[in-house]
Design a protein around this motif. Structure first.
Motif, PDB file in Angstrom:
ATOM      1  N   SER A 208     -31.759  -3.163 -25.434  1.00 57.12           N
ATOM      2  CA  SER A 208     -31.007  -2.892 -24.214  1.00 57.12           C
ATOM      3  C   SER A 208     -30.946  -4.160 -23.364  1.00 57.12           C
ATOM      4  O   SER A 208     -31.620  -5.154 -23.652  1.00 57.12           O
ATOM      5  CB  SER A 208     -31.674  -1.774 -23.412  1.00 57.12           C
ATOM      6  OG  SER A 208     -32.950  -2.206 -22.955  1.00 57.12           O
ATOM      7  N   ALA A 228     -31.513  -0.591 -16.210  1.00 53.80           N
ATOM      8  CA  ALA A 228     -31.963   0.460 -17.126  1.00 53.80           C
ATOM      9  C   ALA A 228     -31.381   1.820 -16.743  1.00 53.80           C
ATOM     10  O   ALA A 228     -30.937   2.595 -17.603  1.00 53.80           O
ATOM     11  CB  ALA A 228     -33.495   0.519 -17.133  1.00 53.80           C
ATOM     12  N   GLU A 231     -27.711   1.842 -17.692  1.00 58.83           N
ATOM     13  CA  GLU A 231     -27.497   1.995 -19.137  1.00 58.83           C
ATOM     14  C   GLU A 231     -27.693   3.452 -19.566  1.00 58.83           C
ATOM     15  O   GLU A 231     -26.943   3.974 -20.391  1.00 58.83           O
ATOM     16  CB  GLU A 231     -28.459   1.071 -19.902  1.00 58.83           C
ATOM     17  CG  GLU A 231     -28.088  -0.394 -19.829  1.00 58.83           C
ATOM     18  CD  GLU A 231     -29.048  -1.281 -20.602  1.00 58.83           C
ATOM     19  OE1 GLU A 231     -28.607  -1.996 -21.517  1.00 58.83           O
ATOM     20  OE2 GLU A 231     -30.264  -1.257 -20.292  1.00 58.83           O
ATOM     21  N   ARG A 232     -28.719   4.101 -19.015  1.00 59.05           N
ATOM     22  CA  ARG A 232     -28.992   5.489 -19.409  1.00 59.05           C
ATOM     23  C   ARG A 232     -27.937   6.457 -18.872  1.00 59.05           C
ATOM     24  O   ARG A 232     -27.593   7.442 -19.525  1.00 59.05           O
ATOM     25  CB  ARG A 232     -30.382   5.906 -18.919  1.00 59.05           C
ATOM     26  CG  ARG A 232     -31.525   5.300 -19.724  1.00 59.05           C
ATOM     27  CD  ARG A 232     -32.833   6.033 -19.477  1.00 59.05           C
ATOM     28  NE  ARG A 232     -33.260   5.923 -18.088  1.00 59.05           N
ATOM     29  CZ  ARG A 232     -34.072   4.972 -17.627  1.00 59.05           C
ATOM     30  NH1 ARG A 232     -34.531   4.046 -18.446  1.00 59.05           N
ATOM     31  NH2 ARG A 232     -34.431   4.951 -16.353  1.00 59.05           N
ATOM     32  N   SER A 233     -27.429   6.161 -17.673  1.00 61.39           N
ATOM     33  CA  SER A 233     -26.472   7.085 -17.041  1.00 61.39           C
ATOM     34  C   SER A 233     -25.016   6.746 -17.335  1.00 61.39           C
ATOM     35  O   SER A 233     -24.125   7.497 -16.948  1.00 61.39           O
ATOM     36  CB  SER A 233     -26.693   7.083 -15.526  1.00 61.39           C
ATOM     37  OG  SER A 233     -26.426   5.791 -14.987  1.00 61.39           O
TER      38      SER A 233
END
Length: 293
Positions: A208, A228, A231-233
Motif C-alpha cells: 500500500s 491508509a 486507501e481502505r475507504s
C-alpha cells in the motif's frame, strides 16, 4: 494543426510546462475531462503561487533590515570608529576591553575589507553551489530537516506539496505509479523525494502507499494514517486534500508567528550592535572626564 495531441505539444516545452502539467493534460485528453483537468491545474498553480508569495513576502522585511543594518555597521566600523578611537590612542588612555575589541574589529574591516568581503561573497556562492550539487544537496536537505525552527516548516511545505500534487493527479485520472513518479520530482527536498521513489517501487511490488511512508520515518503520522484510511475507504484523493489543507494551514500560522518574532529580534540585534559601539566609545570618554576632574 499537424495532428499532435496537446500533451505532446506542451511536452516539447519542458521549461515552461513540467511533467505535472504534461501528464495531467494527457490524462485529461484520454479520459475526456480536459476542461476539469485544466481547472484543477489552475487552482493548484494559484495555490502554490499564493504560498510561495507569502513565504517570500515574509522574508523581504528581515532581509532588508539585515542589508541596511549591515551597511550602517560597515560605515561605522570603517569611517566613524577609526577617527574616534585614534583620539584615545594618541592620548595613550587606558582602554576598556570592549573598546579594544572595537578597535580590533575596526582595523580588521578597514585594512582587510578587500579580503573579507570577497571571501564572504565567495563563501555564500560556494555554499549555494554545494547545496545544489549532487553530493551536497542530499546532505543539506537532511541537515535542513533537523534544524530547530526551519526544519519542521520545510517538512510541512514538502508534505503539503506532496499531498496536493498527488491528489490533483489522481483526481485527473493519472495512474498511481505515474503520479508517484511525477510527485517525486515535485517534492524539492531530496530526502523526502527518495522516500517517494522507494514508496513507488514498494507499490509496484504490491504494498500500500501508507506502509513505505510509515516505514521511512520521514513523513508525519497524520500523513500515513490519513493515506491508509483513504486507501481502505476508496477516498484517497479527498484524504490527501485534507492533509494538504491541514499542513498548508499550519505553514501559514507558523510563517505568521515567525514574521512576528523576526521583526523584534532584528531590532534587538541591531540595537545591541549599535549599543556595543556606543558603549565602547563613550566609556573611554567618561574615564577621561573623571581623570580631568
Amino acid at each position: 494543426n499537424e495532428g499532435s495531441s496537446l500533451a505532446d505539444a506542451l511536452g516539447h516545452h519542458q521549461k515552461v510546462f513540467g511533467h505535472l502539467f504534461v501528464n495531467m493534460i494527457r490524462a485529461g485528453e484520454h479520459s475526456g475531462a480536459l476542461d476539469s483537468v485544466l481547472l484543477r491545474l489552475a487552482e493548484f498553480t494559484e495555490g502554490q503561487a499564493r504560498l510561495r508569495q507569502k513565504i517570500i513576502g515574509t522574508m523581504v522585511y528581515p532581509i532588508i533590515m539585515m542589508v541596511i543594518g549591515g551597511g550602517v555597521l560597515v560605515l561605522l566600523m570603517t569611517v566613524v570608529v577609526p577617527k574616534v578611537t585614534k583620539i584615545f590612542i594618541d592620548m595613550k588612555a587606558v582602554l576598556p576591553l570592549s573598546t579594544k575589541m572595537l578597535i580590533f574589529l575596526s582595523n580588521l574591516f578597514s585594512n582587510w575589507w578587500f579580503v573579507i568581503f570577497p571571501a564572504l561573497i565567495g563563501g555564500i556562492v560556494g555554499a549555494v553551489v554545494w547545496t545544489r550539487s549532487e553530493t551536497g544537496k542530499p546532505k543539506w536537505d537532511r541537515i535542513l530537516l533537523k534544524l530547530p525552527v526551519f526544519g519542521p516548516l520545510s517538512r510541512m511545505l514538502s508534505v503539503a506539496r506532496f499531498s496536493r500534487t498527488l491528489a490533483t493527479l489522481l483526481k485527473s485520472g493519472v495512474p498511481l505509479l505515474t503520479a508517484m513518479d511525477i510527485v517525486k520530482n515535485v517534492v524539492t527536498n531530496s530526502v523526502l523525494s527518495d522516500v517517494v521513489d522507494k514508496a513507488r517501487d514498494a507499490i509496484r511490488e504490491g504494498e500500500s502507499i501508507a506502509t513505505p511512508l510509515k516505514r521511512s520515518g520521514e513523513f508525519p503520522p497524520l500523513v500515513y494514517h490519513m493515506v491508509a484510511i483513504g486507501e481502505r475507504s476508496g477516498q484517497l484523493e479527498d484524504m490527501l486534500v485534507n492533509v494538504a489543507d491541514s499542513y498548508e494551514s499550519q505553514v501559514n500560522v507558523r510563517v505568521g508567528a515567525l514574521t512576528s518574532l523576526l521583526e523584534p529580534l532584528m531590532i534587538v540585534l541591531m540595537g545591541g550592535v549599535i549599543a556595543f559601539v556606543a558603549f565602547s566609545i563613550l566609556m573611554p570618554i567618561m574615564q577621561l572626564n573623571s581623570a580631568i576632574r
